[in-house]
Design an enzyme around this catalytic site. Structure first.
Site, PDB file in Angstrom:
ATOM      1  N   LYS A 173       0.868  -0.898   0.268  1.00  0.00           N
ATOM      2  CA  LYS A 173      -0.067   0.121  -0.142  1.00  0.00           C
ATOM      3  C   LYS A 173       1.171   1.304  -0.242  1.00  0.00           C
ATOM      4  O   LYS A 173       0.433   2.396  -0.664  1.00  0.00           O
ATOM      5  CB  LYS A 173      -0.977   0.309   1.470  1.00  0.00           C
ATOM      6  N   LEU A 174       1.993   1.048   0.757  1.00  0.00           N
ATOM      7  CA  LEU A 174       3.073   2.409   1.164  1.00  0.00           C
ATOM      8  C   LEU A 174       3.043   2.495  -0.286  1.00  0.00           C
ATOM      9  O   LEU A 174       4.066   3.671  -1.149  1.00  0.00           O
ATOM     10  CB  LEU A 174       3.764   2.384   2.191  1.00  0.00           C
ATOM     11  N   HIS A 227       3.343   6.729  15.178  1.00  0.00           N
ATOM     12  CA  HIS A 227       3.135   5.597  15.888  1.00  0.00           C
ATOM     13  C   HIS A 227       1.471   4.815  15.449  1.00  0.00           C
ATOM     14  O   HIS A 227       0.929   5.713  16.038  1.00  0.00           O
ATOM     15  CB  HIS A 227       3.003   4.336  17.373  1.00  0.00           C
ATOM     16  N   ARG A 243       7.965 -13.015  29.617  1.00  0.00           N
ATOM     17  CA  ARG A 243       8.038 -11.570  30.117  1.00  0.00           C
ATOM     18  C   ARG A 243       6.715 -10.562  31.070  1.00  0.00           C
ATOM     19  O   ARG A 243       7.014 -10.682  32.303  1.00  0.00           O
ATOM     20  CB  ARG A 243       8.386 -10.959  29.471  1.00  0.00           C
ATOM     21  N   LYS A 249       8.370  11.587  23.274  1.00  0.00           N
ATOM     22  CA  LYS A 249       8.833  10.781  24.803  1.00  0.00           C
ATOM     23  C   LYS A 249       9.984  11.950  25.993  1.00  0.00           C
ATOM     24  O   LYS A 249      10.690  12.564  25.006  1.00  0.00           O
ATOM     25  CB  LYS A 249       9.049   9.345  24.497  1.00  0.00           C
ATOM     26  N   GLU A 290      20.980   5.971  19.272  1.00  0.00           N
ATOM     27  CA  GLU A 290      20.321   5.897  20.696  1.00  0.00           C
ATOM     28  C   GLU A 290      20.098   4.723  21.240  1.00  0.00           C
ATOM     29  O   GLU A 290      20.530   4.233  22.315  1.00  0.00           O
ATOM     30  CB  GLU A 290      18.958   7.299  20.737  1.00  0.00           C
ATOM     31  N   SER A 313      11.589 -14.581  20.228  1.00  0.00           N
ATOM     32  CA  SER A 313      11.590 -13.720  20.625  1.00  0.00           C
ATOM     33  C   SER A 313       9.544 -13.106  21.407  1.00  0.00           C
ATOM     34  O   SER A 313       9.607 -12.605  21.911  1.00  0.00           O
ATOM     35  CB  SER A 313      11.585 -12.351  19.143  1.00  0.00           C
ATOM     36  N   LYS A 321       8.174 -12.737  25.401  1.00  0.00           N
ATOM     37  CA  LYS A 321       7.356 -11.236  25.385  1.00  0.00           C
ATOM     38  C   LYS A 321       6.617 -12.333  26.361  1.00  0.00           C
ATOM     39  O   LYS A 321       6.509 -11.618  27.061  1.00  0.00           O
ATOM     40  CB  LYS A 321       7.451 -10.069  24.437  1.00  0.00           C
ATOM     41  N   GLU A 348       2.078  -3.065  13.517  1.00  0.00           N
ATOM     42  CA  GLU A 348       2.254  -1.288  14.170  1.00  0.00           C
ATOM     43  C   GLU A 348       3.078  -0.905  13.148  1.00  0.00           C
ATOM     44  O   GLU A 348       3.912  -1.111  12.544  1.00  0.00           O
ATOM     45  CB  GLU A 348       3.612  -1.366  15.328  1.00  0.00           C
TER      46      GLU A 348
END
Length: 225
Positions: free
Chosen positions: A48-49, A148, A84, A140, A182, A77, A81, A167
């Protein structure tokens, strides 16, 4: 990355005889199938993009998208998660509780391009917006900036459509530069993130944000010449 289910099946065939419990094999296969489903979802969004970007290229002689990146969490992964966060270790639990299994990052030249692409993508009738977080208007605390979305997109399978969460992060080249470095520094510093380091990272983010605004203004002024 496309999952080769024939190879996956070959790996697990014949090893259930006391080596790997049958239930464990079923769970692993289910997670592999889920991974493939989410790969398909990122492909749907990326297509789509790309279509939008191509239209702008030929109709308006510009590209509002600099780069598109996709990623899908591995079964390991996903399971890590879930553990956790104290969720049940199952595909159903993963699909219900995790919103970042599939991710698409869209990198744009200018700030205005971010909102242009976001509006064009989310207005498509088969895209359902679940959540929006605008870290450009409200960054943030550490200086991170990006737009997002959590969306649902249909993936059409032989059994019918599956609506899958993806996401989407949309940011400028400058925002992506800061976020990437970062992230890299976070791994190197671990417990050595002093207040001075955090303040320096925040100042860098603010300088980059100001540069983004200046580049947007420069672009707008050139258009008006």
């Amino acid at each position: 990355m496309k999952i080769d289910h024939s190879k996956a099946a070959y790996i697990f065939d014949g090893v259930t005889n006391g080596i790997i419990p049958e239930e464990a094999v079923k769970a692993i296969r289910a997670f592999l199938e889920t991974e493939n489903l989410y790969v398909s979802a990122t492909r749907e969004i990326a297509t789509k993009l790309e279509n939008l970007n191509d239209e702008f290229k030929y109709v308006k002689d510009r590209n509002p998208i600099h780069q598109i990146k996709t990623r899908v969490k591995s079964p390991k992964s996903i399971m890590d998660k879930l553990i956790r966060r104290g969720f049940e270790l199952s595909v159903k639990s993963a699909r219900e509780n995790l919103t970042d299994i599939a991710g698409v990052r869209v990198i744009c030249p200018y700030i205005n391009d971010i909102y242009l692409i976001a509006d064009l993508l989310t207005s498509q009738e088969d895209i359902v917006v679940v959540r929006t977080s605008d870290y450009i208007k409200i960054p943030k605390p550490n200086g991170y900036r990006s737009l997002h979305y959590i969306v649902k997109v249909p993936v059409f399978l032989s059994s019918g459509p599956e609506h899958v969460k993806v996401e989407i992060q949309i940011r400028t080249i400058a925002m992506d530069f800061w976020a990437s470095l970062e992230h890299d520094l976070a791994y190197k510093l671990t417990d050595r993130k002093t207040e001075d380091v955090l303040n320096e990272l925040k100042e860098c983010a603010d300088v980059i944000a100001e540069t983004d605004k200046r580049m947007q203004n420069l672009y707008n002024n050139i258009l008006n010449i």
